[in-house]
Enzyme design. Structure first.
Site, PDB file in Angstrom:
ATOM      1  N   HIS A  28      27.767  37.400 -63.614  1.00 16.15           N
ATOM      2  CA  HIS A  28      29.043  36.661 -63.438  1.00 16.15           C
ATOM      3  C   HIS A  28      28.454  35.094 -63.846  1.00 16.15           C
ATOM      4  O   HIS A  28      27.789  34.405 -63.337  1.00 16.15           O
ATOM      5  CB  HIS A  28      29.184  36.552 -61.801  1.00 16.15           C
ATOM      6  CG  HIS A  28      29.365  38.028 -61.256  1.00 16.15           C
ATOM      7  ND1 HIS A  28      28.432  38.862 -60.971  1.00 16.15           N
ATOM      8  CD2 HIS A  28      30.606  38.599 -60.901  1.00 16.15           C
ATOM      9  CE1 HIS A  28      29.261  40.013 -60.559  1.00 16.15           C
ATOM     10  NE2 HIS A  28      30.338  39.814 -60.636  1.00 16.15           N
ATOM     11  N   PRO A 117      27.369  40.528 -50.654  1.00 17.36           N
ATOM     12  CA  PRO A 117      28.628  41.046 -49.578  1.00 17.36           C
ATOM     13  C   PRO A 117      29.192  39.711 -49.088  1.00 17.36           C
ATOM     14  O   PRO A 117      28.520  39.028 -48.329  1.00 17.36           O
ATOM     15  CB  PRO A 117      28.004  41.845 -48.262  1.00 17.36           C
ATOM     16  CG  PRO A 117      26.882  42.437 -49.034  1.00 17.36           C
ATOM     17  CD  PRO A 117      26.078  41.242 -49.855  1.00 17.36           C
ATOM     18  N   LEU A 118      30.323  39.432 -49.654  1.00 15.02           N
ATOM     19  CA  LEU A 118      30.548  37.982 -49.482  1.00 15.02           C
ATOM     20  C   LEU A 118      30.845  37.435 -47.863  1.00 15.02           C
ATOM     21  O   LEU A 118      31.443  38.437 -47.081  1.00 15.02           O
ATOM     22  CB  LEU A 118      32.106  37.755 -50.207  1.00 15.02           C
ATOM     23  CG  LEU A 118      31.774  37.604 -51.658  1.00 15.02           C
ATOM     24  CD1 LEU A 118      33.118  37.454 -52.230  1.00 15.02           C
ATOM     25  CD2 LEU A 118      30.765  36.570 -52.099  1.00 15.02           C
ATOM     26  N   GLY A 158      35.778  33.361 -52.211  1.00 11.15           N
ATOM     27  CA  GLY A 158      35.720  34.537 -51.546  1.00 11.15           C
ATOM     28  C   GLY A 158      35.081  34.636 -50.202  1.00 11.15           C
ATOM     29  O   GLY A 158      35.316  35.281 -49.497  1.00 11.15           O
ATOM     30  N   HIS A 262      35.007  35.020 -64.611  1.00  9.25           N
ATOM     31  CA  HIS A 262      34.168  35.360 -63.369  1.00  9.25           C
ATOM     32  C   HIS A 262      33.133  36.511 -63.186  1.00  9.25           C
ATOM     33  O   HIS A 262      31.862  36.115 -62.847  1.00  9.25           O
ATOM     34  CB  HIS A 262      35.305  35.895 -62.287  1.00  9.25           C
ATOM     35  CG  HIS A 262      34.654  36.149 -60.977  1.00  9.25           C
ATOM     36  ND1 HIS A 262      34.446  35.377 -60.093  1.00  9.25           N
ATOM     37  CD2 HIS A 262      34.357  37.644 -60.335  1.00  9.25           C
ATOM     38  CE1 HIS A 262      33.914  36.084 -58.776  1.00  9.25           C
ATOM     39  NE2 HIS A 262      33.812  37.354 -59.277  1.00  9.25           N
ATOM     40  N   GLU A 411      31.365  40.311 -33.247  1.00  9.50           N
ATOM     41  CA  GLU A 411      30.290  41.320 -33.529  1.00  9.50           C
ATOM     42  C   GLU A 411      29.607  41.168 -34.772  1.00  9.50           C
ATOM     43  O   GLU A 411      28.326  41.194 -34.985  1.00  9.50           O
ATOM     44  CB  GLU A 411      30.901  42.517 -33.272  1.00  9.50           C
ATOM     45  CG  GLU A 411      31.126  43.121 -31.981  1.00  9.50           C
ATOM     46  CD  GLU A 411      32.616  42.702 -31.730  1.00  9.50           C
ATOM     47  OE1 GLU A 411      33.194  42.971 -30.487  1.00  9.50           O
ATOM     48  OE2 GLU A 411      33.436  42.250 -32.206  1.00  9.50           O
ATOM     49  N   HIS A 461      26.753  52.078 -23.774  1.00  4.99           N
ATOM     50  CA  HIS A 461      27.900  52.870 -23.599  1.00  4.99           C
ATOM     51  C   HIS A 461      27.880  53.750 -24.892  1.00  4.99           C
ATOM     52  O   HIS A 461      28.587  53.926 -25.507  1.00  4.99           O
ATOM     53  CB  HIS A 461      29.051  51.766 -23.492  1.00  4.99           C
ATOM     54  CG  HIS A 461      29.109  51.148 -22.135  1.00  4.99           C
ATOM     55  ND1 HIS A 461      28.175  50.281 -22.151  1.00  4.99           N
ATOM     56  CD2 HIS A 461      30.217  50.876 -21.247  1.00  4.99           C
ATOM     57  CE1 HIS A 461      28.522  49.540 -21.036  1.00  4.99           C
ATOM     58  NE2 HIS A 461      29.807  49.830 -20.341  1.00  4.99           N
ATOM     59  N   ASP A 469      37.563  54.341 -20.340  1.00  5.36           N
ATOM     60  CA  ASP A 469      38.157  53.299 -21.479  1.00  5.36           C
ATOM     61  C   ASP A 469      38.607  54.258 -22.697  1.00  5.36           C
ATOM     62  O   ASP A 469      39.435  53.696 -23.374  1.00  5.36           O
ATOM     63  CB  ASP A 469      37.158  52.187 -21.969  1.00  5.36           C
ATOM     64  CG  ASP A 469      36.906  51.220 -20.912  1.00  5.36           C
ATOM     65  OD1 ASP A 469      37.695  50.910 -20.315  1.00  5.36           O
ATOM     66  OD2 ASP A 469      35.666  50.871 -20.955  1.00  5.36           O
ATOM     67  N   HIS A 473      36.851  53.735 -27.040  1.00  4.72           N
ATOM     68  CA  HIS A 473      35.813  53.147 -26.678  1.00  4.72           C
ATOM     69  C   HIS A 473      34.596  54.105 -26.432  1.00  4.72           C
ATOM     70  O   HIS A 473      33.533  54.035 -26.071  1.00  4.72           O
ATOM     71  CB  HIS A 473      35.741  52.250 -25.361  1.00  4.72           C
ATOM     72  CG  HIS A 473      36.493  50.963 -25.421  1.00  4.72           C
ATOM     73  ND1 HIS A 473      37.683  50.773 -25.958  1.00  4.72           N
ATOM     74  CD2 HIS A 473      35.907  49.762 -25.011  1.00  4.72           C
ATOM     75  CE1 HIS A 473      37.959  49.581 -26.114  1.00  4.72           C
ATOM     76  NE2 HIS A 473      37.016  48.845 -25.538  1.00  4.72           N
TER      77      HIS A 473
END
Length: 664
Positions: A28, A117-118, A158, A262, A411, A461, A469, A473
């Site tokens: 790139h 991984p952007l 990105g 690019h 998360e 869990h 749930d 879940h």
């Protein structure tokens, strides 16, 4: 401030970067050609690092979040005197080369974290800055600022489009990580074309909304203005700073300013054209001595002096604050007291028992007392995950010594930030959420494993016993998903004592992320686990037979007690059943063949797996003729024990299936 020597150094960065890509016929070029000026100013005028001692602890950290621009990072590392030769640059993107297609931690000194991984680079930079702020609060003294450095990142359009960047930047702004500075290579181009096809937000307003400072440099080739912007950013003590630098992607190419530059080599003729614009007449992979000298006058000599000053300060610190010094060194070296696990409570046999999330909570309190370098966080689920430390406060801007990080409902960012914390070094950190939400953060677990970062994940869990749930879940496929990640270790403890030893393995890990899966429901504390000393072989015989077993039941987690009860029932009908607890498939797979034969003798073909999750992967242990009692469908809403019963997880139903398969 700047002169022709600086211009030559920038041209060297560009030319070396393009040469790597042309030699590999892959890569790139756009980012290195456009962003070289800002990278040069940062590296040679601001970055506090010692290339001759790359792991100096108080160095500034740099993250190339736009990891596809790796050729530029390798050029910088070489020119700055890190252990990366011109031959290494010639091997760009080749098999087993140091210079991988995207930056990988552990291959080259100076690459702080794995990126590509952007968005994850920005989040890991937040983790690096978070760790710096926490350690500074723990260890700095008025007369000894032993932890005092910046975290810098370079990102692209990105990165900022990825949702994780919002999550991470939001938390960084909230926590006032003022020593985090992000340079934004704003070139209005992404892989498929102009960014106006996908992006029209006002980055300035976004930054302000997230409690970030925002600075703007109109011309990405104006190194004086870039210098002023970074200087200004270092003076900001209220929030992190993003500096938007307007650049031209592929600057110097006939296709500059377009997506054509690019992610593909520009070709020999266009490279010649670019070198003319850069006023660079050298052969490929040839660097004049004056360019090396420019870097020697900048980052190299400055870094050596700063490192020496810190070493002297560290000696003073050692003499005057010996206990803190020892604790800090233990954190940096990831060393715990010998037999530390002896100071973590063991649990007596108890038919009622505890949920492993509850025993996890008790264990965490003991671990927190063993070392001040142990801390963790949760994605708005401390009360459910049971991962908070009691005798402390939350990590906030005003209390950065706090050992509980309230990550909020973020998360993915939480896990990537955790990777940054571990990459920084100096502490043990854990992150936590519901096991089903591992779907949200799986890419960061993968990066933990790829980067060999021993971050601990606590996933509570862990089965359909979640109950009311419902199927959204109730994890089904997640156990198999995590087990499929190379280099990750999943431990699903059967009871409180296995939970204790799972933490032992996690804290002793040097280069592997560890995922601890814990129950919502109570599980008996088993008499058989009290004398266990470790889980390092992944599985063991928890109940044996006097003679050759008629069958072997292999179970994990909450199903181990069910397996024991089923074995008792079968024994009433004269069947000798061995029960194996297998908290970790990965560790058992790595055990020597003799041990595996001892636990699972090849001549015992009647094998049963028992786990409230997908059957995928269990055939490795049960064989083609085995029985896998599992759940290959989504769950259902209802009381946990009723859902488990409906799906076949009762003593009666397990015994019925075993009899039908092997003894009818």
């Amino acid at each position: 401030m700047f002169n022709k020597n600086d211009d030559r150094a920038i041209s060297a960065i560009r030319a070396l970067s393009i040469a790597q890509i042309e030699a590999a016929n892959s890569g790139h070029p756009g980012l290195p050609m456009g962003a070289a000026p800002m990278a040069y100013v940062l590296w040679n005028k601001f970055l506090k690092a010692n290339p001759k001692n790359a792991n100096w602890f108080n160095r500034d950290r740099f993250v190339l979040s736009a990891g596809h621009g790796s050729a530029m990072l390798y050029s910088l590392l070489h020119l700055a005197g890190y252990d990366l030769s011109l031959d290494d640059l010639r091997d760009f993107r080749q098999l087993k080369a140091k210079t991988a297609g995207h930056p990988e931690r552990g291959y080259v000194e100076g690459v702080e974290v794995t990126t590509g991984p952007l968005g994850q680079g920005i989040a890991q930079a937040v983790g690096l800055a978070l760790a710096e702020k926490h350690l500074a609060a723990l260890y700095n003294k008025e007369d000894a600022q032993i932890i005092d450095h910046y975290t810098y990142a370079l990102c692209g359009d990105g990165d900022l489009m990825e949702g994780i960047s919002y999550e991470a930047m939001s938390l960084a702004g909230h926590l006032n990580l003022s020593k985090l500075i992000v340079l934004y290579d704003s070139n209005d181009i992404c892989l498929d074309g102009p960014t106006y096809t996908t992006l029209s937000e006002d980055i300035k307003k976004r930054c302000e909304a997230l409690n970030w400072n925002y600075l703007y440099v109109e011309d990405g080739t104006d190194i004086e203005e870039i210098y002023k912007a970074i200087s200004h950013a270092k003076g900001n003590w209220h929030g992190p700073t993003l500096i938007e630098v307007k650049t031209v992607i592929g600057y110097g190419s006939t296709n500059q300013g377009t997506s054509a530059v690019h992610g593909a080599p520009i070709g020999e003729e266009d490279f010649k054209n670019a070198k003319e614009i850069y006023e660079w007449a050298e052969d490929d992979f040839t660097v004049p001595d004056e360019v090396y000298e420019t870097f020697a006058d900048g980052i190299i000599r400055t870094g050596e002096k700063e490192n020496q000053k810190w070493d002297e300060l560290l000696e003073y610190y050692k003499e005057n604050y010996r206990e803190d010094f020892d604790n800090l060194m233990d954190g940096i070296n990831r060393e715990l007291p010998e037999n530390f696990i002896d100071d973590v409570k063991k649990f007596e046999e108890d038919e009622k028992g505890l949920a492993t999330r509850a025993s996890n909570f008790e264990i965490i309190q003991d671990l927190a007392a063993i070392t001040p370098n142990f801390w963790g966080g949760s994605a708005d689920l401390f009360s459910s995950n049971k991962t908070n430390i009691k005798n402390t406060v939350a990590f906030t801007d005003r209390t950065p010594e706090g050992r509980n990080v309230w990550y909020g409902v973020r998360e993915f960012a939480m896990a990537a930030i955790g990777n940054g914390i571990i990459a920084h070094g100096g502490t043990w950190h854990h992150v936590s959420t519901f096991f089903v939400f591992s779907d949200y953060l799986k890419p960061a677990i993968r990066l933990s494993a790829l980067s060999k970062l021993p971050l601990t994940y606590v996933m509570s869990h862990d089965s359909v016993a979640v109950g009311e749930d419902g199927p959204t879940h109730q994890p089904i496929d997640q156990l198999a998903m995590i087990r499929a990640i190379p280099g990750a270790v999943l431990l699903r403890p059967a009871d409180a004592n296995e939970m204790r030893l799972a933490w032992k393995y996690a804290l002793e890990s040097k280069d592997r992320p560890v995922i601890l899966a814990t129950t919502r429901q109570n599980v008996p504390t088993l008499k058989e686990t009290y004398e266990l000393t470790d889980l390092n072989k992944g599985a063991y015989v928890i109940r044996d037979t006097a003679a050759k077993p008629d069958a072997i039941i292999i179970a994990t987690g909450s199903e181990v007690s069910l397996a024991l009860a089923a074995a008792d029932k079968l024994s009433e009908n004269g069947k000798d059943i061995r029960v194996v607890s297998m908290p970790s498939m990965e560790l058992f797979r790595e055990a020597d063949m003799a041990y595996k034969e001892e636990v699972l003798p090849a001549d015992v073909k009647n094998r049963i797996s028992l786990e409230m999750g997908a059957s995928f992967g269990w055939g490795e242990w049960t064989g083609l003729d085995g029985l896998n009692i599992a759940i290959d469908r989504f769950g259902m809403s209802g009381k946990g024990e009723e859902v488990a019963a409906e799906l076949g997880f009762t003593v009666e139903k397990v015994v019925e299936k075993i009899n039908e398969k092997f003894f009818s």
